[in-house]
Design a protein around this motif. Structure first.
Motif, mmCIF file in Angstrom:
data_model
loop_
_atom_site.group_PDB
_atom_site.id
_atom_site.type_symbol
_atom_site.label_atom_id
_atom_site.label_comp_id
_atom_site.label_asym_id
_atom_site.label_seq_id
_atom_site.Cartn_x
_atom_site.Cartn_y
_atom_site.Cartn_z
ATOM 1 N N MET A 1 22.646 0.455 -3.003
ATOM 2 C CA MET A 1 21.519 0.529 -3.236
ATOM 3 C C MET A 1 20.632 -0.223 -2.346
ATOM 4 S SD MET A 1 19.783 1.292 -6.808
ATOM 5 C CE MET A 1 18.308 2.298 -6.877
ATOM 6 N N SER A 2 19.587 -0.008 -1.776
ATOM 7 C CA SER A 2 18.848 -0.819 -1.114
ATOM 8 C C SER A 2 17.895 -1.723 -1.841
ATOM 9 C CB SER A 2 17.702 -0.079 -0.135
ATOM 10 O OG SER A 2 17.086 0.775 -0.863
ATOM 11 N N GLU A 3 17.421 -2.844 -1.346
ATOM 12 C CA GLU A 3 16.579 -3.785 -1.866
ATOM 13 C C GLU A 3 15.003 -3.232 -2.023
ATOM 14 O OE1 GLU A 3 16.437 -7.734 -0.779
ATOM 15 O OE2 GLU A 3 18.510 -7.926 -0.068
ATOM 16 N N LYS A 4 14.252 -3.687 -2.893
ATOM 17 C CA LYS A 4 12.789 -3.368 -3.140
ATOM 18 C C LYS A 4 12.132 -3.695 -2.285
ATOM 19 C CE LYS A 4 12.100 -2.818 -7.945
ATOM 20 N NZ LYS A 4 11.096 -3.439 -9.279
ATOM 21 N N LYS A 5 11.080 -2.878 -1.765
ATOM 22 C CA LYS A 5 10.305 -3.203 -0.502
ATOM 23 C C LYS A 5 9.018 -3.581 -1.255
ATOM 24 C CE LYS A 5 12.815 -1.341 3.249
ATOM 25 N NZ LYS A 5 13.167 -1.004 4.459
ATOM 26 N N SER A 6 8.771 -2.941 -2.359
ATOM 27 C CA SER A 6 7.314 -3.050 -3.094
ATOM 28 C C SER A 6 7.650 -3.316 -4.506
ATOM 29 C CB SER A 6 6.475 -1.887 -2.601
ATOM 30 O OG SER A 6 7.118 -0.859 -3.286
ATOM 31 N N VAL A 7 6.246 -3.815 -5.303
ATOM 32 C CA VAL A 7 6.324 -4.038 -6.772
ATOM 33 C C VAL A 7 5.224 -3.294 -7.059
ATOM 34 C CG1 VAL A 7 8.050 -5.799 -6.628
ATOM 35 C CG2 VAL A 7 5.516 -6.134 -6.388
ATOM 36 N N ARG A 8 5.235 -3.003 -8.260
ATOM 37 C CA ARG A 8 3.945 -2.752 -9.098
ATOM 38 C C ARG A 8 3.070 -4.022 -9.523
ATOM 39 N NH1 ARG A 8 3.912 2.766 -11.447
ATOM 40 N NH2 ARG A 8 5.720 3.734 -10.681
ATOM 41 N N PRO A 9 1.973 -3.638 -9.921
ATOM 42 C CA PRO A 9 1.060 -4.688 -10.234
ATOM 43 C C PRO A 9 1.698 -5.670 -11.312
ATOM 44 C CG PRO A 9 -0.374 -2.911 -9.858
ATOM 45 C CD PRO A 9 1.125 -2.338 -9.810
ATOM 46 N N ALA A 10 2.062 -4.904 -12.303
ATOM 47 C CA ALA A 10 2.591 -5.935 -13.449
ATOM 48 C C ALA A 10 3.771 -6.930 -13.102
ATOM 49 C CB ALA A 10 2.977 -5.263 -14.494
ATOM 50 N N GLU A 11 4.641 -6.380 -11.995
ATOM 51 C CA GLU A 11 5.704 -7.089 -11.526
ATOM 52 C C GLU A 11 5.033 -8.338 -10.588
ATOM 53 O OE1 GLU A 11 9.721 -4.555 -10.479
ATOM 54 O OE2 GLU A 11 7.705 -3.165 -9.937
ATOM 55 N N ALA A 12 4.321 -7.974 -9.626
ATOM 56 C CA ALA A 12 3.583 -8.764 -9.015
ATOM 57 C C ALA A 12 2.893 -9.826 -9.711
ATOM 58 C CB ALA A 12 2.483 -8.056 -7.791
ATOM 59 N N ALA A 13 2.258 -9.712 -10.603
ATOM 60 C CA ALA A 13 1.614 -10.789 -11.568
ATOM 61 C C ALA A 13 2.761 -11.695 -11.770
ATOM 62 C CB ALA A 13 0.882 -10.279 -12.776
ATOM 63 N N ALA A 40 0.613 5.681 -8.649
ATOM 64 C CA ALA A 40 1.082 4.517 -8.636
ATOM 65 C C ALA A 40 0.249 3.488 -7.344
ATOM 66 C CB ALA A 40 2.538 4.552 -8.342
ATOM 67 N N ARG A 41 0.039 2.570 -7.871
ATOM 68 C CA ARG A 41 -0.350 1.272 -7.071
ATOM 69 C C ARG A 41 0.698 0.524 -6.893
ATOM 70 N NH1 ARG A 41 -4.568 0.976 -3.165
ATOM 71 N NH2 ARG A 41 -5.653 2.054 -4.745
ATOM 72 N N LEU A 42 1.171 0.283 -5.356
ATOM 73 C CA LEU A 42 2.391 -0.402 -5.026
ATOM 74 C C LEU A 42 2.072 -1.613 -4.094
ATOM 75 C CD1 LEU A 42 4.983 2.126 -4.249
ATOM 76 C CD2 LEU A 42 4.718 0.925 -6.346
ATOM 77 N N ILE A 43 2.371 -2.850 -4.257
ATOM 78 C CA ILE A 43 2.147 -3.929 -3.341
ATOM 79 C C ILE A 43 3.486 -4.463 -2.721
ATOM 80 C CG2 ILE A 43 1.565 -6.431 -3.476
ATOM 81 C CD1 ILE A 43 0.536 -5.641 -6.377
ATOM 82 N N PRO A 44 3.480 -4.175 -1.307
ATOM 83 C CA PRO A 44 4.471 -4.628 -0.560
ATOM 84 C C PRO A 44 4.772 -6.163 -0.766
ATOM 85 C CG PRO A 44 2.806 -3.393 0.780
ATOM 86 C CD PRO A 44 2.185 -3.661 -0.424
ATOM 87 N N LEU A 45 6.124 -6.463 -0.884
ATOM 88 C CA LEU A 45 6.611 -7.746 -0.749
ATOM 89 C C LEU A 45 6.022 -8.660 0.192
ATOM 90 C CD1 LEU A 45 10.176 -7.473 -2.137
ATOM 91 C CD2 LEU A 45 7.980 -7.943 -3.594
ATOM 92 N N SER A 46 5.760 -8.062 1.288
ATOM 93 C CA SER A 46 5.180 -8.662 2.493
ATOM 94 C C SER A 46 3.834 -9.118 2.301
ATOM 95 C CB SER A 46 5.638 -7.884 3.927
ATOM 96 O OG SER A 46 4.763 -6.638 3.717
ATOM 97 N N ALA A 47 3.230 -8.311 1.673
ATOM 98 C CA ALA A 47 1.748 -8.795 1.088
ATOM 99 C C ALA A 47 1.766 -9.716 0.289
ATOM 100 C CB ALA A 47 1.169 -7.419 0.382
ATOM 101 N N LEU A 48 2.641 -9.788 -0.949
ATOM 102 C CA LEU A 48 2.927 -11.150 -1.561
ATOM 103 C C LEU A 48 2.921 -12.228 -0.817
ATOM 104 C CD1 LEU A 48 4.696 -9.767 -4.599
ATOM 105 C CD2 LEU A 48 2.486 -10.043 -4.506
ATOM 106 N N ASP A 49 3.881 -12.185 0.223
ATOM 107 C CA ASP A 49 4.124 -13.592 1.177
ATOM 108 C C ASP A 49 2.859 -13.745 1.867
ATOM 109 O OD1 ASP A 49 6.626 -13.576 0.233
ATOM 110 O OD2 ASP A 49 7.525 -12.132 1.859
ATOM 111 N N GLU A 50 2.160 -12.703 2.365
ATOM 112 C CA GLU A 50 0.935 -12.991 3.302
ATOM 113 C C GLU A 50 -0.134 -13.697 2.431
ATOM 114 O OE1 GLU A 50 -0.022 -9.104 4.613
ATOM 115 O OE2 GLU A 50 1.483 -8.894 5.882
#
Length: 60
Positions: A1-13, A40-50
């Protein structure tokens, strides 16, 4: 299974250590990039890094 590339807002929080409402405020203001996938609203993990990198630059 591949790694997640995005998370939902609750996970991002949880990853950022803020409440979910704060994540929505950041998305609305444009400071945190997100995408809409159906209902669904998704936040790319790269957006969290940015976001974190931009905050570090602002604080310095």
């Amino acid at each position: 299974m591949s790694e997640k590339k995005s998370v939902r807002p609750a996970e991002a929080a949880a990853l950022l250590g803020v409440c979910r409402d704060t994540v929505y405020v950041l998305m609305r203001s444009g400071r945190l990039r997100s995408i809409k996938a159906g209902r669904a609203r998704l936040i790319p993990l790269s957006a969290l890094d940015e976001f974190l990198a931009a905050d570090e630059e602002f604080a310095a």
